[in-house]
Design an enzyme around this catalytic site. Structure first.
Site, short mmCIF file in Angstrom:
data_model
loop_
_atom_site.label_atom_id
_atom_site.label_comp_id
_atom_site.label_asym_id
_atom_site.label_seq_id
_atom_site.Cartn_x
_atom_site.Cartn_y
_atom_site.Cartn_z
N SER A 8 0.86 -1.18 0.00
CA SER A 8 0.00 0.00 0.00
C SER A 8 0.90 1.23 0.00
O SER A 8 2.08 1.15 0.32
CB SER A 8 -0.94 0.00 1.21
N GLU A 10 1.25 5.68 0.72
CA GLU A 10 0.73 6.87 1.38
C GLU A 10 1.05 8.13 0.60
O GLU A 10 2.16 8.31 0.11
CB GLU A 10 1.32 6.98 2.80
N THR A 41 -3.07 11.51 4.00
CA THR A 41 -2.90 12.07 5.34
C THR A 41 -3.81 13.26 5.59
O THR A 41 -4.42 13.82 4.67
CB THR A 41 -1.44 12.47 5.60
N ASP A 101 -1.71 15.34 15.86
CA ASP A 101 -0.97 16.36 16.61
C ASP A 101 -1.90 17.53 16.91
O ASP A 101 -2.72 17.92 16.08
CB ASP A 101 0.22 16.88 15.80
N PHE A 208 12.96 14.02 9.19
CA PHE A 208 11.75 13.22 9.42
C PHE A 208 11.91 12.34 10.66
O PHE A 208 11.01 12.23 11.49
CB PHE A 208 11.44 12.33 8.21
N HIS A 258 3.80 -1.04 3.76
CA HIS A 258 3.16 0.25 3.51
C HIS A 258 4.26 1.26 3.20
O HIS A 258 5.11 1.54 4.05
CB HIS A 258 2.37 0.67 4.74
#
Length: 278
Positions: A8, A10, A41, A101, A208, A258
């Site tokens: 998958s 993102e 996202t 967040d 990151f 993913h």
């Protein structure tokens, strides 16, 4: 060639119309690899809500299923219920349920302060309509007090109704296997898909990782540092590192992979092809 397992991808919503057009092309290219789904996202407190909905509209019904991220912190039950009803009406049946967040300057966690609360609310509101993915942190959530509590909180999400999980990216397969083993000892057996971050830019990777609590092993940091601005060498080294990581994960029984695409086709496509997963 590796054992064939599902994959998958993102995406994150772009900030410009030009970026959105480019992402449509990336989506078309990666769809040729037959992923199980694309996730999209959702910014802190829904800060990218309109762009997320726009991205979903571009992709939904175009072949591969889409799975919107849905964060709960700082949001109301009414607003989340509205989104769930919208997604259901659009034929979407997979959700990535996250705490998220807290937006900058906002005080208070809202009616659903934790991901477990969100999972429970989705089940109460929508029954079994949605396949719910949740987040997993093989190296521990950066805000967790300790590993045992982190495991307990993950188990709470599973027991509240989560179907599966996607992990934060990592480079230590032993951390993943230990995490899954701990879950199984607690009686939790939902599939946990390793999150895979291609290495293409050293400074971005470190940024990151530092922002999410993911560990970049010292040997990887040192090797990247020796390449300086040699982009070709960084990409070649990064590709080799990730291929070996994925092969180890697949051999060890990972149910799927993913990929965090960073809204680009390569190097994700090359990783999938070289692993024999397409």
């Amino acid at each position: 060639m590796s054992k064939r397992i599902p994959i998958s991808f993102e995406f994150f919503p772009t900030k410009t119309d030009v970026g959105a057009e480019k992402l449509i092309t990336v989506h078309q290219e990666l769809q040729l690899l037959n992923p199980e789904f694309f996730s999209v996202t959702y910014g802190a407190g829904g800060s990218t809500r309109e762009r997320t909905l726009s991205t979903l509209a571009d992709f939904n019904g175009k072949g591969t299923p889409v799975a919107p991220h849905l964060s709960c912190i700082g949001d109301s039950k009414a607003r989340i219920a509205e989104l769930l009803d919208l997604y259901k009406s659009q034929g979407i049946n997979r959700i990535v349920a996250l705490r998220g967040d807290l937006p900058s300057g906002q005080v208070g966690l809202g009616e659903l302060p934790y991901a477990t609360d969100l999972v429970r609310f989705i089940r109460e509101h929508s029954g079994d309509h949605f396949h719910i993915e949740v987040a997993a942190y093989p190296e521990m959530h950066p805000q967790a007090e300790n590993f045992d509590l982190d495991i307990k909180r993950f188990c709470d999400k599973a027991n509240a109704g989560a179907n599966a999980a996607l992990t934060q990216f990592f480079f230590n397969p032993d951390a993943y296997f230990y995490f899954v083993d701990r879950l199984q000892k607690e009686g939790v057996h939902i599939p946990v898909a390793p999150g895979i971050m291609p290495i293409t830019n050293a400074s971005n990777l470190i940024r990151f990782a530092d922002g999410t609590g993911a560990e970049v092993p010292r040997w990887i940091r040192k090797q990247l540092a020796t390449y300086g601005d040699d982009t070709a060498s960084i990409k070649a080294f990064g590709h080799e590192v990730i291929i070996k990581l994925c092969e180890r994960l697949i051999a060890g029984g990972a149910p799927s992979l993913h990929f965090y695409t960073m809204n680009t086709t390569d190097p994700t496509r090359q990783l999938v092809l070289d692993l024999g997963l397409a």
